[in-house]
Design a protein around this motif. Structure first.
Motif, PDB file in Angstrom:
ATOM      1  N   TYR A   1       0.760  -1.310   0.118  1.00 38.74           N
ATOM      2  CA  TYR A   1      -0.171   0.358  -0.354  1.00 38.74           C
ATOM      3  C   TYR A   1       0.373   0.843   0.049  1.00 38.74           C
ATOM      4  CZ  TYR A   1      -3.116  -3.307   1.416  1.00 38.74           C
ATOM      5  OH  TYR A   1      -4.423  -4.186   1.528  1.00 38.74           O
ATOM      6  N   GLN A   2       0.385   2.075  -0.551  1.00 31.51           N
ATOM      7  CA  GLN A   2       0.995   3.662  -1.038  1.00 31.51           C
ATOM      8  C   GLN A   2       0.224   4.588  -0.699  1.00 31.51           C
ATOM      9  OE1 GLN A   2       2.549   3.071  -4.861  1.00 31.51           O
ATOM     10  NE2 GLN A   2       4.809   1.979  -4.339  1.00 31.51           N
ATOM     11  N   VAL A   3       0.737   5.325   0.429  1.00 33.71           N
ATOM     12  CA  VAL A   3      -0.523   6.332   0.331  1.00 33.71           C
ATOM     13  C   VAL A   3      -0.141   8.075   0.944  1.00 33.71           C
ATOM     14  CG1 VAL A   3      -1.857   7.435   2.407  1.00 33.71           C
ATOM     15  CG2 VAL A   3      -1.910   4.887   1.669  1.00 33.71           C
ATOM     16  N   GLY A   4      -0.453   8.849  -0.230  1.00 37.05           N
ATOM     17  CA  GLY A   4       0.041  10.262  -0.150  1.00 37.05           C
ATOM     18  C   GLY A   4      -0.260  10.413   0.885  1.00 37.05           C
ATOM     19  N   VAL A   5       0.453  11.263   1.909  1.00 33.95           N
ATOM     20  CA  VAL A   5      -0.311  12.419   3.098  1.00 33.95           C
ATOM     21  C   VAL A   5       0.897  13.402   2.806  1.00 33.95           C
ATOM     22  CG1 VAL A   5       0.449  12.030   5.661  1.00 33.95           C
ATOM     23  CG2 VAL A   5       0.203   9.885   4.693  1.00 33.95           C
ATOM     24  N   LYS A   6      -0.481  14.564   3.765  1.00 31.78           N
ATOM     25  CA  LYS A   6      -0.119  16.205   3.895  1.00 31.78           C
ATOM     26  C   LYS A   6       0.206  15.813   5.140  1.00 31.78           C
ATOM     27  CE  LYS A   6      -2.654  18.968   1.490  1.00 31.78           C
ATOM     28  NZ  LYS A   6      -2.734  20.114   0.771  1.00 31.78           N
ATOM     29  N   LEU A   7       1.386  17.074   5.913  1.00 28.89           N
ATOM     30  CA  LEU A   7       0.887  17.015   6.699  1.00 28.89           C
ATOM     31  C   LEU A   7       0.903  18.156   7.187  1.00 28.89           C
ATOM     32  CD1 LEU A   7       4.218  13.762   7.830  1.00 28.89           C
ATOM     33  CD2 LEU A   7       1.576  13.782   8.883  1.00 28.89           C
TER      34      LEU A   7
END
Length: 68
Positions: free
Chosen positions: A57-63
């Motif tokens: 699984y690959q998840v783009g995350v904005k922090l």
């Protein structure tokens, strides 16, 4: 009340187990070097398929974090 300034960065977390694992791993790794992380937003989800099975699984995350 003081005004605050925030910044956000985009990173990608990966996991062989779950979307949640990818998010948690991304946040934990970023927290090693980025101070004051206060929120996250999932921007995209994708993954790798091998022989008809999801293998990563690959998840783009904005922090988001508050600047000192």
């Amino acid at each position: 009340m003081d005004d605050a300034v925030y910044k956000h960065i985009n990173i990608v977390g990966t996991s062989t187990q779950s979307v949640e694992g990818a998010i948690e791993g991304a946040v934990a790794k970023a927290a090693e070097t980025v101070k004051n992380i206060s929120w996250f937003e999932v921007v995209d989800i994708r993954g790798h398929i091998d022989n008809g099975k999801v293998t990563r699984y690959q998840v783009g995350v904005k922090l988001g974090f508050k600047l000192d």
